[in-house]
Scaffold this motif. Sequence first.
Motif, PDB file in Angstrom:
ATOM      1  N   TRP B  53      11.776  -8.359   2.766  1.00  0.00           N
ATOM      2  CA  TRP B  53      12.463  -7.073   2.724  1.00  0.00           C
ATOM      3  C   TRP B  53      13.962  -7.298   2.808  1.00  0.00           C
ATOM      4  CZ3 TRP B  53       9.532  -2.534   2.418  1.00  0.00           C
ATOM      5  CH2 TRP B  53       8.151  -2.712   2.558  1.00  0.00           C
ATOM      6  N   ASP B  54      14.728  -6.341   2.277  1.00  0.00           N
ATOM      7  CA  ASP B  54      16.183  -6.492   2.374  1.00  0.00           C
ATOM      8  C   ASP B  54      16.641  -6.461   3.828  1.00  0.00           C
ATOM      9  OD1 ASP B  54      15.626  -3.791   2.682  1.00  0.00           O
ATOM     10  OD2 ASP B  54      17.279  -3.106   1.418  1.00  0.00           O
ATOM     11  N   ARG B  55      15.972  -5.646   4.644  1.00  0.00           N
ATOM     12  CA  ARG B  55      16.262  -5.646   6.079  1.00  0.00           C
ATOM     13  C   ARG B  55      15.060  -5.061   6.830  1.00  0.00           C
ATOM     14  NH1 ARG B  55      18.769  -1.269   3.716  1.00  0.00           N
ATOM     15  NH2 ARG B  55      18.783   0.659   4.941  1.00  0.00           N
ATOM     16  N   GLN B  56      15.014  -5.317   8.134  1.00  0.00           N
ATOM     17  CA  GLN B  56      13.859  -4.931   8.935  1.00  0.00           C
ATOM     18  C   GLN B  56      13.621  -3.421   8.903  1.00  0.00           C
ATOM     19  OE1 GLN B  56      13.871  -6.661  12.840  1.00  0.00           O
ATOM     20  NE2 GLN B  56      11.852  -5.871  13.377  1.00  0.00           N
ATOM     21  N   GLU B  57      14.711  -2.650   8.856  1.00  0.00           N
ATOM     22  CA  GLU B  57      14.582  -1.192   8.865  1.00  0.00           C
ATOM     23  C   GLU B  57      13.814  -0.695   7.638  1.00  0.00           C
ATOM     24  OE1 GLU B  57      17.323  -2.894   9.450  1.00  0.00           O
ATOM     25  OE2 GLU B  57      17.679  -2.433  11.561  1.00  0.00           O
ATOM     26  N   SER B  58      13.954  -1.381   6.510  1.00  0.00           N
ATOM     27  CA  SER B  58      13.214  -0.966   5.310  1.00  0.00           C
ATOM     28  C   SER B  58      11.715  -1.154   5.514  1.00  0.00           C
ATOM     29  CB  SER B  58      13.677  -1.768   4.094  1.00  0.00           C
ATOM     30  OG  SER B  58      15.034  -1.516   3.818  1.00  0.00           O
ATOM     31  N   HIS B  59      11.348  -2.268   6.174  1.00  0.00           N
ATOM     32  CA  HIS B  59       9.921  -2.461   6.454  1.00  0.00           C
ATOM     33  C   HIS B  59       9.407  -1.371   7.386  1.00  0.00           C
ATOM     34  CE1 HIS B  59       6.644  -4.069   9.023  1.00  0.00           C
ATOM     35  NE2 HIS B  59       6.113  -4.247   7.836  1.00  0.00           N
ATOM     36  N   ALA B  60      10.175  -1.085   8.438  1.00  0.00           N
ATOM     37  CA  ALA B  60       9.751  -0.045   9.383  1.00  0.00           C
ATOM     38  C   ALA B  60       9.600   1.300   8.672  1.00  0.00           C
ATOM     39  CB  ALA B  60      10.763   0.056  10.526  1.00  0.00           C
ATOM     40  N   ALA B  61      10.544   1.599   7.790  1.00  0.00           N
ATOM     41  CA  ALA B  61      10.485   2.874   7.062  1.00  0.00           C
ATOM     42  C   ALA B  61       9.267   2.941   6.144  1.00  0.00           C
ATOM     43  CB  ALA B  61      11.774   3.074   6.259  1.00  0.00           C
ATOM     44  N   SER B  62       8.880   1.783   5.592  1.00  0.00           N
ATOM     45  CA  SER B  62       7.742   1.776   4.655  1.00  0.00           C
ATOM     46  C   SER B  62       6.463   2.223   5.348  1.00  0.00           C
ATOM     47  CB  SER B  62       7.551   0.379   4.051  1.00  0.00           C
ATOM     48  OG  SER B  62       6.922  -0.506   4.975  1.00  0.00           O
ATOM     49  N   LEU B  63       6.390   1.978   6.650  1.00  0.00           N
ATOM     50  CA  LEU B  63       5.157   2.316   7.381  1.00  0.00           C
ATOM     51  C   LEU B  63       4.961   3.821   7.500  1.00  0.00           C
ATOM     52  CD1 LEU B  63       5.353  -0.373  10.209  1.00  0.00           C
ATOM     53  CD2 LEU B  63       4.193  -0.520   8.006  1.00  0.00           C
ATOM     54  N   THR B  64       6.001   4.585   7.194  1.00  0.00           N
ATOM     55  CA  THR B  64       5.892   6.041   7.244  1.00  0.00           C
ATOM     56  C   THR B  64       5.605   6.652   5.871  1.00  0.00           C
ATOM     57  OG1 THR B  64       8.246   6.495   6.837  1.00  0.00           O
ATOM     58  CG2 THR B  64       7.603   6.020   9.113  1.00  0.00           C
ATOM     59  N   LEU B  65       5.614   5.821   4.823  1.00  0.00           N
ATOM     60  CA  LEU B  65       5.324   6.347   3.483  1.00  0.00           C
ATOM     61  C   LEU B  65       3.872   6.818   3.414  1.00  0.00           C
ATOM     62  CD1 LEU B  65       6.966   3.530   1.290  1.00  0.00           C
ATOM     63  CD2 LEU B  65       7.840   5.862   1.610  1.00  0.00           C
ATOM     64  N   PRO B  66       3.612   7.960   2.800  1.00  0.00           N
ATOM     65  CA  PRO B  66       2.222   8.433   2.677  1.00  0.00           C
ATOM     66  C   PRO B  66       1.305   7.404   2.012  1.00  0.00           C
ATOM     67  CG  PRO B  66       3.746  10.184   2.081  1.00  0.00           C
ATOM     68  CD  PRO B  66       4.580   8.949   2.291  1.00  0.00           C
ATOM     69  N   SER B  67       1.796   6.723   0.987  1.00  0.00           N
ATOM     70  CA  SER B  67       0.966   5.738   0.284  1.00  0.00           C
ATOM     71  C   SER B  67       0.587   4.580   1.213  1.00  0.00           C
ATOM     72  CB  SER B  67       1.706   5.201  -0.944  1.00  0.00           C
ATOM     73  OG  SER B  67       2.976   4.692  -0.573  1.00  0.00           O
ATOM     74  N   GLN B  69       0.574   4.752   4.614  1.00  0.00           N
ATOM     75  CA  GLN B  69      -0.283   5.271   5.682  1.00  0.00           C
ATOM     76  C   GLN B  69      -1.727   5.450   5.200  1.00  0.00           C
ATOM     77  OE1 GLN B  69       1.619   8.657   7.616  1.00  0.00           O
ATOM     78  NE2 GLN B  69       2.549   7.199   9.030  1.00  0.00           N
ATOM     79  N   GLN B  70      -1.869   5.909   3.950  1.00  0.00           N
ATOM     80  CA  GLN B  70      -3.222   6.045   3.399  1.00  0.00           C
ATOM     81  C   GLN B  70      -3.896   4.685   3.275  1.00  0.00           C
ATOM     82  OE1 GLN B  70      -2.846   8.257  -0.261  1.00  0.00           O
ATOM     83  NE2 GLN B  70      -1.910  10.009   0.768  1.00  0.00           N
ATOM     84  N   ALA B  71      -3.113   3.687   2.827  1.00  0.00           N
ATOM     85  CA  ALA B  71      -3.679   2.344   2.675  1.00  0.00           C
ATOM     86  C   ALA B  71      -4.087   1.783   4.034  1.00  0.00           C
ATOM     87  CB  ALA B  71      -2.671   1.425   1.991  1.00  0.00           C
ATOM     88  N   MET B  72      -3.272   2.027   5.054  1.00  0.00           N
ATOM     89  CA  MET B  72      -3.604   1.520   6.387  1.00  0.00           C
ATOM     90  C   MET B  72      -4.868   2.180   6.912  1.00  0.00           C
ATOM     91  SD  MET B  72      -0.001   0.690   8.387  1.00  0.00           S
ATOM     92  CE  MET B  72       0.623   2.361   8.423  1.00  0.00           C
ATOM     93  N   ALA B  73      -4.997   3.475   6.663  1.00  0.00           N
ATOM     94  CA  ALA B  73      -6.190   4.183   7.141  1.00  0.00           C
ATOM     95  C   ALA B  73      -7.444   3.681   6.431  1.00  0.00           C
ATOM     96  CB  ALA B  73      -6.019   5.691   6.922  1.00  0.00           C
ATOM     97  N   ARG B  74      -7.311   3.435   5.114  1.00  0.00           N
ATOM     98  CA  ARG B  74      -8.469   2.955   4.350  1.00  0.00           C
ATOM     99  C   ARG B  74      -8.796   1.503   4.686  1.00  0.00           C
ATOM    100  NH1 ARG B  74      -6.480   3.372  -1.361  1.00  0.00           N
ATOM    101  NH2 ARG B  74      -8.510   2.535  -1.939  1.00  0.00           N
ATOM    102  N   GLY B  75      -7.731   0.698   4.937  1.00  0.00           N
ATOM    103  CA  GLY B  75      -7.941  -0.728   5.122  1.00  0.00           C
ATOM    104  C   GLY B  75      -8.381  -1.126   6.526  1.00  0.00           C
TER     105      GLY B  75
END
Lengths: 100, 100
Positions: B53-67, B69-75
């Motif tokens: 990732w370009d920076r840690q904050e981008s990774h943290a922000a990705s965890l809030t994306l609906p896509s 979150q849906q993948a985490m719930a399914r996986g």
Amino acid sequence: MYGLIGKIQVVPGQRDALIAILLDGAREMPGCLSYVVAQDSTDPDAIWVTEVWDRQESHAASLTLPSVQQAMARGKPLIAGFSERCETVPVGGHGLATVP
Amino acid sequence: MYGLIGKIQVVPGQRDALIAILLDGAREMPGCLSYVVAQDSTDPDAIWVTEVWDRQESHAASLTLPSVQQAMARGKPLIAGFSERCETVPVGGHGLATVP
């Protein structure tokens, strides 16, 4: 695809020198789709190298390139050992270069 | 840059299903420079995910994306555990996407 994930233990104090050698040696390797060198976040004497190749034969061929052989000769004295080395079969993702 | 290297132990027989979910969830993640999913070559119930990732904050922000979150719930039901999880500081290489 063919992948390698390796954790290298570096001779103390030589991490940045080894990283520079690895990055310098990894230019223009045919069939290399991804080659990332990273510092370990907690161990100052460890680095990770993650590689993705179009196929295993491309990786094997890269080891005969003069640039790679020079990098291996220069880097070898700086390597204390390998604490992780795993072959993988990458199946997809984002950020894979097209085959040069 | 910020990196993650993880080895996931999968519920037996669910490896390919989890891989499909991970790849599906990893589309269009801002700041993601590389995201590679790979089968372990020797353990049929293990996969590796390597991320840059370009920076840690981008990774943290990705965890809030609906896509994502849906993948985490399914996986999640397909994940038996994490046998390796390491944060890194990628410093360079080949095959890193430009920031979307």
